[in-house]
Design a protein around this motif. Structure first.
Motif, PDB file in Angstrom:
ATOM      1  N   PHE A 122     -10.111   5.295 -10.810  1.00 53.33           N
ATOM      2  CA  PHE A 122      -9.534   4.136 -10.120  1.00 53.33           C
ATOM      3  C   PHE A 122      -8.674   4.555  -8.932  1.00 53.33           C
ATOM      4  CE2 PHE A 122      -5.825   1.314  -9.630  1.00 53.33           C
ATOM      5  CZ  PHE A 122      -6.487   0.197  -9.149  1.00 53.33           C
ATOM      6  N   ILE A 123      -7.811   5.540  -9.122  1.00 54.89           N
ATOM      7  CA  ILE A 123      -6.940   5.979  -8.026  1.00 54.89           C
ATOM      8  C   ILE A 123      -7.769   6.588  -6.891  1.00 54.89           C
ATOM      9  CG2 ILE A 123      -5.067   7.554  -7.420  1.00 54.89           C
ATOM     10  CD1 ILE A 123      -3.880   7.126 -10.129  1.00 54.89           C
ATOM     11  N   ALA A 124      -8.893   7.241  -7.247  1.00 55.62           N
ATOM     12  CA  ALA A 124      -9.775   7.781  -6.208  1.00 55.62           C
ATOM     13  C   ALA A 124     -10.378   6.667  -5.353  1.00 55.62           C
ATOM     14  CB  ALA A 124     -10.881   8.612  -6.849  1.00 55.62           C
ATOM     15  N   ALA A 125     -10.531   5.479  -5.943  1.00 58.42           N
ATOM     16  CA  ALA A 125     -11.092   4.344  -5.200  1.00 58.42           C
ATOM     17  C   ALA A 125     -10.013   3.509  -4.516  1.00 58.42           C
ATOM     18  CB  ALA A 125     -11.901   3.455  -6.149  1.00 58.42           C
ATOM     19  N   TRP A 126      -8.741   3.893  -4.677  1.00 57.34           N
ATOM     20  CA  TRP A 126      -7.657   3.070  -4.140  1.00 57.34           C
ATOM     21  C   TRP A 126      -7.680   2.994  -2.621  1.00 57.34           C
ATOM     22  CZ3 TRP A 126      -4.733  -0.803  -4.331  1.00 57.34           C
ATOM     23  CH2 TRP A 126      -3.587  -0.905  -3.554  1.00 57.34           C
ATOM     24  N   ASN A 178       1.026   4.821 -20.795  1.00 60.67           N
ATOM     25  CA  ASN A 178       1.863   3.873 -20.063  1.00 60.67           C
ATOM     26  C   ASN A 178       1.347   3.657 -18.642  1.00 60.67           C
ATOM     27  OD1 ASN A 178       4.566   3.192 -21.686  1.00 60.67           O
ATOM     28  ND2 ASN A 178       3.989   5.310 -22.142  1.00 60.67           N
ATOM     29  N   LEU A 179       0.774   4.698 -18.054  1.00 64.29           N
ATOM     30  CA  LEU A 179       0.292   4.599 -16.679  1.00 64.29           C
ATOM     31  C   LEU A 179      -0.866   3.623 -16.554  1.00 64.29           C
ATOM     32  CD1 LEU A 179       0.441   5.602 -13.747  1.00 64.29           C
ATOM     33  CD2 LEU A 179      -1.100   7.473 -14.387  1.00 64.29           C
ATOM     34  N   GLN A 180      -1.758   3.601 -17.526  1.00 68.42           N
ATOM     35  CA  GLN A 180      -2.898   2.700 -17.441  1.00 68.42           C
ATOM     36  C   GLN A 180      -2.445   1.238 -17.488  1.00 68.42           C
ATOM     37  OE1 GLN A 180      -5.342   3.881 -20.751  1.00 68.42           O
ATOM     38  NE2 GLN A 180      -4.262   2.604 -22.240  1.00 68.42           N
ATOM     39  N   ASP A 181      -1.431   0.951 -18.304  1.00 65.86           N
ATOM     40  CA  ASP A 181      -0.894  -0.409 -18.341  1.00 65.86           C
ATOM     41  C   ASP A 181      -0.152  -0.734 -17.052  1.00 65.86           C
ATOM     42  OD1 ASP A 181      -1.924  -0.675 -20.845  1.00 65.86           O
ATOM     43  OD2 ASP A 181      -0.028  -0.413 -21.909  1.00 65.86           O
ATOM     44  N   LEU A 182       0.596   0.240 -16.543  1.00 66.71           N
ATOM     45  CA  LEU A 182       1.348   0.020 -15.302  1.00 66.71           C
ATOM     46  C   LEU A 182       0.418  -0.251 -14.128  1.00 66.71           C
ATOM     47  CD1 LEU A 182       4.098   0.014 -13.860  1.00 66.71           C
ATOM     48  CD2 LEU A 182       3.842   2.483 -13.551  1.00 66.71           C
ATOM     49  N   ALA A 183      -0.703   0.450 -14.057  1.00 74.12           N
ATOM     50  CA  ALA A 183      -1.657   0.245 -12.970  1.00 74.12           C
ATOM     51  C   ALA A 183      -2.198  -1.184 -12.974  1.00 74.12           C
ATOM     52  CB  ALA A 183      -2.800   1.248 -13.072  1.00 74.12           C
ATOM     53  N   ILE A 184      -2.507  -1.708 -14.151  1.00 72.21           N
ATOM     54  CA  ILE A 184      -3.020  -3.076 -14.259  1.00 72.21           C
ATOM     55  C   ILE A 184      -1.964  -4.080 -13.812  1.00 72.21           C
ATOM     56  CG2 ILE A 184      -3.918  -4.817 -15.851  1.00 72.21           C
ATOM     57  CD1 ILE A 184      -4.965  -2.472 -17.577  1.00 72.21           C
ATOM     58  N   ILE A 185      -0.718  -3.863 -14.237  1.00 75.76           N
ATOM     59  CA  ILE A 185       0.363  -4.777 -13.884  1.00 75.76           C
ATOM     60  C   ILE A 185       0.610  -4.783 -12.371  1.00 75.76           C
ATOM     61  CG2 ILE A 185       2.838  -5.222 -14.144  1.00 75.76           C
ATOM     62  CD1 ILE A 185       2.629  -4.139 -16.992  1.00 75.76           C
ATOM     63  N   LEU A 186       0.654  -3.594 -11.769  1.00 72.97           N
ATOM     64  CA  LEU A 186       0.948  -3.510 -10.337  1.00 72.97           C
ATOM     65  C   LEU A 186      -0.167  -4.122  -9.493  1.00 72.97           C
ATOM     66  CD1 LEU A 186       2.524   0.062  -9.980  1.00 72.97           C
ATOM     67  CD2 LEU A 186       3.659  -2.139 -10.290  1.00 72.97           C
ATOM     68  N   MET A 187      -1.424  -3.865  -9.866  1.00 76.22           N
ATOM     69  CA  MET A 187      -2.529  -4.456  -9.116  1.00 76.22           C
ATOM     70  C   MET A 187      -2.504  -5.985  -9.232  1.00 76.22           C
ATOM     71  SD  MET A 187      -4.161  -2.067  -7.597  1.00 76.22           S
ATOM     72  CE  MET A 187      -2.622  -1.169  -7.441  1.00 76.22           C
ATOM     73  N   SER A 188      -2.187  -6.476 -10.414  1.00 74.50           N
ATOM     74  CA  SER A 188      -2.113  -7.926 -10.617  1.00 74.50           C
ATOM     75  C   SER A 188      -0.991  -8.532  -9.793  1.00 74.50           C
ATOM     76  CB  SER A 188      -1.890  -8.226 -12.107  1.00 74.50           C
ATOM     77  OG  SER A 188      -2.934  -7.708 -12.903  1.00 74.50           O
ATOM     78  N   ASP A 241       5.489 -11.656   1.953  1.00 74.87           N
ATOM     79  CA  ASP A 241       6.259 -11.507   0.711  1.00 74.87           C
ATOM     80  C   ASP A 241       7.177 -10.296   0.861  1.00 74.87           C
ATOM     81  OD1 ASP A 241       7.291 -11.448  -1.789  1.00 74.87           O
ATOM     82  OD2 ASP A 241       5.391 -11.403  -2.859  1.00 74.87           O
ATOM     83  N   LYS A 242       8.412 -10.549   1.272  1.00 70.95           N
ATOM     84  CA  LYS A 242       9.341  -9.451   1.543  1.00 70.95           C
ATOM     85  C   LYS A 242       9.920  -8.845   0.274  1.00 70.95           C
ATOM     86  CE  LYS A 242      13.043 -12.816   2.372  1.00 70.95           C
ATOM     87  NZ  LYS A 242      14.055 -13.302   3.348  1.00 70.95           N
ATOM     88  N   TYR A 243       9.627  -9.475  -0.874  1.00 69.47           N
ATOM     89  CA  TYR A 243      10.178  -8.965  -2.127  1.00 69.47           C
ATOM     90  C   TYR A 243       9.166  -8.156  -2.939  1.00 69.47           C
ATOM     91  CZ  TYR A 243      13.836 -12.392  -1.138  1.00 69.47           C
ATOM     92  OH  TYR A 243      14.839 -13.112  -0.543  1.00 69.47           O
ATOM     93  N   ILE A 244       7.925  -8.049  -2.462  1.00 70.40           N
ATOM     94  CA  ILE A 244       6.887  -7.393  -3.254  1.00 70.40           C
ATOM     95  C   ILE A 244       7.210  -5.923  -3.502  1.00 70.40           C
ATOM     96  CG2 ILE A 244       5.500  -6.957  -1.184  1.00 70.40           C
ATOM     97  CD1 ILE A 244       4.226  -7.599  -4.771  1.00 70.40           C
ATOM     98  N   LYS A 245       7.765  -5.236  -2.499  1.00 75.31           N
ATOM     99  CA  LYS A 245       8.102  -3.833  -2.668  1.00 75.31           C
ATOM    100  C   LYS A 245       9.177  -3.660  -3.727  1.00 75.31           C
ATOM    101  CE  LYS A 245       9.511   0.298  -0.094  1.00 75.31           C
ATOM    102  NZ  LYS A 245       9.850   0.851   1.252  1.00 75.31           N
ATOM    103  N   GLU A 265       0.827  -1.200   0.000  1.00 79.24           N
ATOM    104  CA  GLU A 265       0.000   0.000   0.000  1.00 79.24           C
ATOM    105  C   GLU A 265       0.865   1.257   0.000  1.00 79.24           C
ATOM    106  OE1 GLU A 265      -3.429   2.165   2.782  1.00 79.24           O
ATOM    107  OE2 GLU A 265      -2.615   0.197   3.303  1.00 79.24           O
ATOM    108  N   GLN A 266       1.919   1.267   0.804  1.00 81.06           N
ATOM    109  CA  GLN A 266       2.794   2.433   0.864  1.00 81.06           C
ATOM    110  C   GLN A 266       3.478   2.687  -0.474  1.00 81.06           C
ATOM    111  OE1 GLN A 266       5.381   1.478   4.146  1.00 81.06           O
ATOM    112  NE2 GLN A 266       3.973   2.313   5.688  1.00 81.06           N
ATOM    113  N   THR A 267       3.931   1.616  -1.108  1.00 78.87           N
ATOM    114  CA  THR A 267       4.588   1.769  -2.406  1.00 78.87           C
ATOM    115  C   THR A 267       3.620   2.273  -3.459  1.00 78.87           C
ATOM    116  OG1 THR A 267       6.011  -0.107  -1.803  1.00 78.87           O
ATOM    117  CG2 THR A 267       6.051   0.601  -4.089  1.00 78.87           C
ATOM    118  N   GLN A 268       2.410   1.715  -3.473  1.00 81.92           N
ATOM    119  CA  GLN A 268       1.398   2.158  -4.427  1.00 81.92           C
ATOM    120  C   GLN A 268       1.025   3.615  -4.185  1.00 81.92           C
ATOM    121  OE1 GLN A 268       0.701   0.397  -6.877  1.00 81.92           O
ATOM    122  NE2 GLN A 268       0.301  -1.733  -6.457  1.00 81.92           N
ATOM    123  N   ASN A 269       0.884   4.006  -2.928  1.00 82.97           N
ATOM    124  CA  ASN A 269       0.553   5.397  -2.611  1.00 82.97           C
ATOM    125  C   ASN A 269       1.638   6.345  -3.086  1.00 82.97           C
ATOM    126  OD1 ASN A 269      -1.844   4.629  -1.420  1.00 82.97           O
ATOM    127  ND2 ASN A 269      -1.058   4.709   0.665  1.00 82.97           N
TER     128      ASN A 269
END
Length: 390
Positions: free
Chosen positions: A91-95, A194-204, A116-120, A6-10
């Motif tokens: 989407f970011i407003a609903a994060w 690029n951001l829209q693709d990145l958001a999908i990848i990170l959430m997945s 998962d200590k490697y997720i960040k 969550e911190q990394t995504q924020n």
């Protein structure tokens, strides 16, 4: 794991305020977002008007940058950026709400799952990789448009705008007051793409990380029970309750995926349609540029590679959710009869028939099979182009 994720995504979403998404910004960011939205609407309206003119026969094109394909591509590019701005903002407003559900899932599980200590590190690496590749690809696109002999800075800007945005601005319409906003909007539109693709990848990646921890816990639980050689007739309530907690954790995880899909579905649909169109466009243009300069050929090869890689990355990252949601089934089915109980049976049934994954508003699910189908379609498209190209 959830807190680090969550911190990394924020942190990543905080920087989006400069691209017109003011969720983690203040009033100035909101004003900036509204200005960008209005400017994108104006640019898109101008692109649509130019497209209508050439379709109606009122205007004729004198160069490749003003052809029907160029005007259609420009219209789609800025339509994607405009819709992407709205959907990513939504989407970011609903994060915040999504992250609370994410945290609640782990706290309510009652299971001592590994972290998962490697997720960040994974999130930071993927974000950096996508950013660097997008910047390099865009620099090459500018070099291919400008060349190496453009003279002054103003001359380079004029050359770039008239070539890259010839679908909306002709030489006699060129003005520096138009060129600068268009230049800025083109960069922001590329970032949003690029951001829209990145958001999908990170959430997945976050969902897959949680599933992998649950699968690891399931495997260790089965191994522990096998080593203890528990007797079915002497199974305690605490033992069955442990399996019940695990089953409910999988159920809550599936519910979280569906909640995420509800907010991310429109962005998934937009991303896949846009990527598919521009991959086909680059294939079409690649056949027609063999006589151009080496920088143009290098750019189109690099662009096609990056587009294809990013589109595959989106699909494969989302397809991993389906794969990991059922990865525990072989271990569960290998559970010894001595430790088999009603909760194990329910969990097997649940994982077998409960299909979870990201979809484009329920029109299609992102899976490895769908990726192969799209690749086959693109190859057929290329073969048709090669057959009929003159």
């Amino acid at each position: 794991m959830v807190i680090a994720n969550e911190q990394t995504q924020n942190t990543i979403f905080t920087y989006t305020k400069w691209t017109g998404i003011p969720v983690y910004g203040g009033k100035i960011a909101t004003i900036w977002a509204l200005i960008l939205f209005i400017l994108l609407c104006c640019l898109e309206a101008a692109a649509i008007w130019k497209l209508i003119r050439i379709l109606s026969g009122v205007a004729v094109y004198s160069s490749a940058s003003r052809s029907l394909v160029a005007r259609l591509s420009g219209t789609i590019f800025y339509a994607n950026s405009l819709i992407s701005l709205v959907l990513t903002w939504r989407f970011i407003a609903a994060w915040d709400d999504l992250s609370q559900h994410w945290l609640k899932n782990e706290l309510l599980s009652g299971l001592n799952t590994a972290k998962d200590k490697y997720i960040k590190r994974k999130i930071i690496f993927v974000t950096t990789f996508v950013s660097v590749c997008a910047i390099v690809e865009h620099i090459f696109s500018m070099m291919a448009a400008i060349g190496f002999h453009c003279g002054s800075l103003e001359g380079c800007l004029r050359t770039y705008i008239l070539i890259s945005h010839g679908f909306v601005l002709q030489s006699y319409e060129y003005n520096l007051w138009f060129a600068i906003p268009i230049f800025i909007l083109s960069k922001l539109a590329t970032i949003l793409w690029n951001l829209q693709d990145l958001a999908i990848i990170l959430m997945s990646m976050g969902i897959v990380s949680r599933y992998s921890m649950l699968n690891l816990y399931t495997k260790k639980l089965i191994q522990c029970e096998y080593q203890k050689k528990l007797n079915y007739n002497k199974l305690s309530y605490q033992h069955i309750d442990q399996w019940r907690k695990l089953r409910r954790s999988y159920a809550r995880q599936a519910k979280l995926v569906r909640l995420l899909e509800k907010h991310l579905g429109p962005l998934v649909l937009l991303s896949n349609l846009n990527n598919l169109y521009f991959i086909c466009l680059q294939l079409y243009l690649g056949i027609r540029i063999m006589s151009r300069s080496w920088i143009s050929r290098t750019y189109y090869l690099l662009s096609l590679t990056w587009l294809s890689s990013r589109a595959c990355g989106v699909v494969l990252a989302a397809a991993a959710i389906i794969l990991y949601s059922k990865k525990a089934l072989p271990d569960l089915r290998s559970c010894s009869s001595a430790t088999y109980n009603i909760e194990v049976k329910r969990l097997i049934t649940q994982l077998t028939y409960d299909n979870v994954g990201l979809s484009g508003m329920k029109l299609f699910f992102l899976s490895r099979q769908s990726l192969l189908e799209v690749v086959a379609t693109v190859i057929k498209y290329e073969l048709i182009l090669l057959q009929y190209d003159k």
